[in-house]
Design an enzyme around this catalytic site. Structure first.
Site, short mmCIF file in Angstrom:
data_model
loop_
_atom_site.label_atom_id
_atom_site.label_comp_id
_atom_site.label_asym_id
_atom_site.label_seq_id
_atom_site.Cartn_x
_atom_site.Cartn_y
_atom_site.Cartn_z
N TYR A 102 0.80 -1.23 0.00
CA TYR A 102 0.00 0.00 0.00
C TYR A 102 0.83 1.28 0.00
O TYR A 102 0.37 2.31 0.47
CB TYR A 102 -0.94 0.00 1.21
CG TYR A 102 -1.85 -1.20 1.26
CD1 TYR A 102 -2.71 -1.49 0.19
CD2 TYR A 102 -1.85 -2.05 2.35
CE1 TYR A 102 -3.54 -2.60 0.22
CE2 TYR A 102 -2.69 -3.16 2.39
CZ TYR A 102 -3.52 -3.43 1.33
OH TYR A 102 -4.35 -4.53 1.36
N TRP B 5 -10.42 -5.05 -4.30
CA TRP B 5 -9.07 -4.98 -3.74
C TRP B 5 -8.02 -5.22 -4.84
O TRP B 5 -7.00 -4.53 -4.89
CB TRP B 5 -8.90 -5.99 -2.62
CG TRP B 5 -7.54 -5.96 -2.01
CD1 TRP B 5 -7.07 -5.09 -1.08
CD2 TRP B 5 -6.44 -6.84 -2.32
NE1 TRP B 5 -5.75 -5.36 -0.77
CE2 TRP B 5 -5.34 -6.43 -1.51
CE3 TRP B 5 -6.27 -7.92 -3.17
CZ2 TRP B 5 -4.11 -7.06 -1.57
CZ3 TRP B 5 -5.04 -8.55 -3.23
CH2 TRP B 5 -3.97 -8.13 -2.42
N ASP C 293 -14.21 -6.96 12.25
CA ASP C 293 -13.24 -7.10 11.15
C ASP C 293 -13.78 -8.12 10.15
O ASP C 293 -14.17 -9.22 10.52
CB ASP C 293 -11.90 -7.56 11.73
CG ASP C 293 -10.90 -7.93 10.65
OD1 ASP C 293 -11.03 -7.44 9.51
OD2 ASP C 293 -9.98 -8.72 10.95
N HIS D 177 -12.21 -3.58 10.25
CA HIS D 177 -10.89 -3.90 9.69
C HIS D 177 -9.88 -2.80 10.03
O HIS D 177 -8.68 -3.05 10.07
CB HIS D 177 -11.03 -4.08 8.18
CG HIS D 177 -9.91 -4.84 7.55
ND1 HIS D 177 -9.56 -6.11 7.95
CD2 HIS D 177 -9.06 -4.52 6.54
CE1 HIS D 177 -8.55 -6.55 7.21
NE2 HIS D 177 -8.22 -5.59 6.36
#
Length: 556
Positions: A51, A164, A241, A276
């Site tokens: 990331y 994602w 989460d 999360h």
């Protein structure tokens, strides 16, 4: 004598770290600067991320540098400034090993290395740890994904996984806001869903070719190899989460099967009322978990490293530290699941009409005798929604399911109002006896807290795909009309159902787009567009005692 650490920060950008195959990865090194201008020698904390290392590390790095550590932030292979091709997860075990050992060999390192990371950065710590790097001394793992198919036992990736994969396509983070994700998720066949995004995503296509647990997935399986892990681990997650199931599993696995008795005793589990994004806010959706919900999480992490990387005698806390929702307070425990748990089945009942919250579905501790079956039609063209934002940054939360329980394809079983508080803390399992007119279909179960004001708070849920009822490596279609016993692992929760509240279980056959829609045809997964309507039958009688098994914690 009190030791003081230098406050000045020196950064060495884009240090090239060689991997065993000749590829170099890029690392930024954050280090203290002493009075002589030299960094000195310290323990090292390593963070590896897809990331963008510069985006996520500065404040964390400054915190640990102030407290006497060198912080190394690294772009994983194929991302950011690192060389090579990014293939999610498949190179991370070896690369993690090589990065840890490189850190240990540098002149500013005392040879003691710890790792830290969340989500992707959590799972890849495990993949490196099972490779047994000699200088790895401790890990802090937040919200890690589990082995393949543990979170999505469908054989196919969640439609939201494509979100994602788009985010981490190429070397820089991609914008998720420019894509109409809700339209993308509707696309069939699943295998070409990336076309609807407007981007070729090879990893999506490859995963869609391996729709059962086979040799392809073996390099990503770490949860059967805890006996190879020899380091203390601080396991951190939240009850909401969307990858929560892995953290309690990993803690329990390491305390039972870690590489030595010392390692097994050096595990710690910390579970908060979070999603999360851990420790982000005391309020999540419509639920406020109170002033205690947010803790000094960095302080917890610092004490962990001080103890295991510096050898300090500090209190790292009880083995299990959990936030009990409903009561909204933290509590220490000694194990997970709790030894004093009373595993209590709550049985499904009805007069044959549990459809919707206006039906006659009931939940009691009395085992059923003779009762009519509940039926509903599951139409994948009109799937039951799972309440969530459109992107995969957080999938679901403590959402209100009262409106969705108006549907006739949702069976609702609810207890009488509780006369006293009831604590449910631990893994949730649903035993379901069901038949379908289809050769393959899905069954979903959700545990819900029904408030006196009508708010129906989702707690936890999961599903079973009929063809994988015997395991993700043993797909087998079902005989239409035949009754099967399904076990649904609904993950974990810690919730006090307050007096006046009611315990509710919801049963249906879709939770879209958290899971892809079963097309009810029995055809190869993800390859076709045909949809079929299935008649589903849920049994609850003496021979078929469908129930949710709740981990009741007796009041002290």
């Amino acid at each position: 004598m009190m030791t003081s650490y230098p406050r000045e920060l020196q950064i060495q950008f884009d240090q090239r770290v060689p991997m065993r195959d000749g590829i170099t990865l890029s690392a930024d090194i954050y280090m203290p600067v002493g009075n002589n201008g030299e960094p000195g020698i310290y323990p090292v904390i390593l963070s590896r991320t897809p990331y963008m290392k510069a985006e996520i590390s500065l404040e964390t790095a400054k915190y640990f540098v102030r407290n006497g550590y060198i912080f190394v932030s690294m772009d994983v292979r194929g991302r950011g400034d690192s060389d090579g091709e990014f293939v999610p997860y498949f190179n991370e075990g070896r690369d993690g090993y090589d990065a840890i050992e490189w850190c240990a060999e540098q002149p500013w390192s005392n040879g003691s290395v710890g790792t830290i990371g969340a989500s992707y950065g959590g799972r890849i710590q495990w993949l490196a740890a099972v490779e047994r790097p000699p200088h790895l001394q401790a890990m802090i793992v937040l919200v890690p994904p589990s082995d393949p198919f543990v979170e999505t036992p469908t054989g196919t990736p969640s439609p939201m996984h494509l979100c994602w994969l788009h985010l981490v396509s190429g070397r820089a983070l991609q914008s998720m806001d420019v894509v109409e994700w809700e339209q993308v998720y509707e696309h069939l066949p699943l295998v070409t869903m990336d076309e609807r995004v407007g981007r070729s995503i090879p990893s999506w296509r490859t995963e869609m070719q391996h729709t059962q647990l086979d040799a392809y997935w073996e390099p990503l399986c770490y949860q059967q190899r805890f006996d190879r892990v020899k380091v203390p681990v601080l396991h951190i997650s939240g009850w909401y989460d969307d990858e929560q199931i892995g953290t309690p599993l990993n803690y329990a696995g390491m305390t039972a099967k870690g590489a030595s008795a010392e390692v097994r005793a050096s595990q710690r589990l910390l579970m908060g009322p979070w999603g999360h994004n851990t420790n982000a806010d005391s309020r999540f959706g419509a639920v406020d978990f109170g002033s205690q919900a947010i803790i000094d999480l960095r302080g917890e992490q610092l004490r962990w490293y001080d103890h295991y990387l510096k050898g300090k005698t500090v209190d790292v806390g009880a083995p299990v530290h959990i936030f009990v929702m409903g009561k909204n307070e933290w509590r220490d425990e000694q194990e997970w699941p709790l030894a004093r748990t009373q595993w209590t089945p709550f049985y499904l009942h009805s007069q044959g009409r549990a459809n919707s919250r206006f039906g006659n579905g009931m939940l009691t501790r009395v085992k059923p005798a003779v009762e009519p079956v509940d039926t509903y039609l599951y139409d994948p063209a009109n799937a039951v929604p799972f309440i969530t934002d459109a992107t995969s940054s957080q999938i679901g939360g403590p959402d209100d399911y009262s409106s969705l329980q108006r549907r006739d394809d949702v069976l609702v079983y609810v207890s009488e109002p509780l006369s006293e508080d009831v604590e449910v803390t631990g893994p949730i399992k649903v035993d379901l006896y069901a038949a379908s007119s289809a050769p393959d279909t899905d069954f979903m179960a959700m545990l819900i807290d029904v408030w006196p004001n009508g708010f129906r708070q989702r707690l936890c849920d999961s599903m079973v795909r009929a063809r994988f009822r015997n395991g993700m490596d043993k797909p087998e279609l079902i005989e239409p009309g035949q009754i099967y016993h399904y076990t649904i692992d609904c993950w974990n929760v810690s919730q006090v159902f307050k007096a006046g509240h009611r315990i509710c279980v919801q049963v249906t056959s879709s939770a879209f787009p958290k899971y892809d829609r079963n097309q009810n045809t029995g055809e190869p997964l993800g390859q076709t567009t045909e949809l079929a309507i299935a008649e589903q039958r849920i049994y609850h009688d003496a021979e078929h005692p469908s129930a949710v098994v709740l981990p009741i914690i007796p009041a002290r």
